[in-house]
Write a protein that holds these residues in place. Structure first.
Motif, PDB file in Angstrom:
ATOM      1  N   ALA A 173       9.049   3.208  -7.474  1.00 46.99           N
ATOM      2  CA  ALA A 173       8.532   3.318  -6.112  1.00 46.99           C
ATOM      3  C   ALA A 173       8.925   2.127  -5.251  1.00 46.99           C
ATOM      4  O   ALA A 173       9.252   2.289  -4.074  1.00 46.99           O
ATOM      5  N   LEU A 174       8.919   0.920  -5.809  1.00 44.43           N
ATOM      6  CA  LEU A 174       9.279  -0.273  -5.039  1.00 44.43           C
ATOM      7  C   LEU A 174      10.717  -0.186  -4.557  1.00 44.43           C
ATOM      8  O   LEU A 174      11.004  -0.366  -3.367  1.00 44.43           O
ATOM      9  N   ASP A 175      11.643   0.127  -5.455  1.00 43.94           N
ATOM     10  CA  ASP A 175      13.053   0.233  -5.063  1.00 43.94           C
ATOM     11  C   ASP A 175      13.264   1.356  -4.045  1.00 43.94           C
ATOM     12  O   ASP A 175      14.010   1.207  -3.092  1.00 43.94           O
ATOM     13  N   ARG A 176      12.584   2.476  -4.241  1.00 51.49           N
ATOM     14  CA  ARG A 176      12.710   3.597  -3.318  1.00 51.49           C
ATOM     15  C   ARG A 176      12.183   3.198  -1.935  1.00 51.49           C
ATOM     16  O   ARG A 176      12.818   3.479  -0.916  1.00 51.49           O
ATOM     17  N   GLU A 228       0.828  -1.211   0.000  1.00 47.50           N
ATOM     18  CA  GLU A 228       0.000   0.000   0.000  1.00 47.50           C
ATOM     19  C   GLU A 228       0.862   1.262   0.000  1.00 47.50           C
ATOM     20  O   GLU A 228       0.554   2.231  -0.692  1.00 47.50           O
ATOM     21  N   ALA A 229       1.943   1.249   0.765  1.00 45.94           N
ATOM     22  CA  ALA A 229       2.850   2.408   0.786  1.00 45.94           C
ATOM     23  C   ALA A 229       3.452   2.632  -0.596  1.00 45.94           C
ATOM     24  O   ALA A 229       3.581   3.773  -1.059  1.00 45.94           O
ATOM     25  N   ILE A 230       3.805   1.550  -1.272  1.00 46.02           N
ATOM     26  CA  ILE A 230       4.383   1.649  -2.609  1.00 46.02           C
ATOM     27  C   ILE A 230       3.352   2.173  -3.599  1.00 46.02           C
ATOM     28  O   ILE A 230       3.665   3.028  -4.438  1.00 46.02           O
ATOM     29  N   LYS A 231       2.115   1.689  -3.504  1.00 44.77           N
ATOM     30  CA  LYS A 231       1.047   2.185  -4.379  1.00 44.77           C
ATOM     31  C   LYS A 231       0.859   3.688  -4.197  1.00 44.77           C
ATOM     32  O   LYS A 231       0.722   4.425  -5.176  1.00 44.77           O
ATOM     33  N   ASN A 232       0.841   4.127  -2.940  1.00 48.08           N
ATOM     34  CA  ASN A 232       0.688   5.563  -2.673  1.00 48.08           C
ATOM     35  C   ASN A 232       1.847   6.356  -3.271  1.00 48.08           C
ATOM     36  O   ASN A 232       1.641   7.433  -3.829  1.00 48.08           O
ATOM     37  N   GLU A 233       3.048   5.843  -3.139  1.00 47.34           N
ATOM     38  CA  GLU A 233       4.213   6.525  -3.703  1.00 47.34           C
ATOM     39  C   GLU A 233       4.121   6.590  -5.226  1.00 47.34           C
ATOM     40  O   GLU A 233       4.454   7.606  -5.833  1.00 47.34           O
ATOM     41  N   MET A 234       3.657   5.507  -5.838  1.00 43.91           N
ATOM     42  CA  MET A 234       3.519   5.495  -7.295  1.00 43.91           C
ATOM     43  C   MET A 234       2.488   6.521  -7.757  1.00 43.91           C
ATOM     44  O   MET A 234       2.673   7.186  -8.772  1.00 43.91           O
ATOM     45  N   SER A 262       4.202  10.098  -7.262  1.00 42.40           N
ATOM     46  CA  SER A 262       5.343  10.448  -8.097  1.00 42.40           C
ATOM     47  C   SER A 262       5.218   9.981  -9.536  1.00 42.40           C
ATOM     48  O   SER A 262       6.061  10.321 -10.363  1.00 42.40           O
ATOM     49  N   CYS A 263       4.189   9.184  -9.828  1.00 43.50           N
ATOM     50  CA  CYS A 263       4.016   8.620 -11.175  1.00 43.50           C
ATOM     51  C   CYS A 263       5.302   7.939 -11.633  1.00 43.50           C
ATOM     52  O   CYS A 263       5.738   8.092 -12.768  1.00 43.50           O
TER      53      CYS A 263
END
Length: 109
Positions: A68-71, A54-60, A63-64
């Motif tokens: 996001a996963l690596d970050r 969920e955190a990764i989805k929000n980041e994506m 930031s488009c």
């Protein structure tokens, strides 16, 4: 890359379960092999727990970015190395379970 897909329930009472550790936050969960394979297929072969997903989805969304996963993994690794205390893992796991139950419970109107 985290995909917005329907993921089956992590544990089916009729299936064997395995312990698997999130590669971001290192929390362990009990999941079926089929669920583990589905999650890994959606995350570049990595096991990522639901909260980190969920955190990764929000980041994506913010930031488009496909990175996001690596970050997120870098942030988790840096966080763990700066304040990691094994005694806190139980507390983190308990809070995670509370959040999962809350998200899965029906909405009260």
């Amino acid at each position: 890359m985290v995909k917005d897909t329907v993921i089956p329930s992590p544990v089916n009472p009729n299936d064997d379960v395995e312990l698997v550790k999130c590669e971001c936050c290192i929390i362990t969960e009990e999941c079926t092999p089929a669920y583990i394979a589905t999650v890994r297929a959606s995350n570049q072969g990595r096991w990522i727990c639901g909260l980190c997903t969920e955190a990764i989805k929000n980041e994506m969304e913010r930031s488009c970015s496909e990175e996001a996963l690596d970050r997120h993994m870098r942030i988790c690794k840096k966080f763990r190395s700066s304040i990691w205390n094994p005694a806190e893992e139980d507390l983190i796991a308990a809070v995670k379970q509370l959040l999962i139950r809350r998200l899965d419970s029906p909405k009260v109107v």
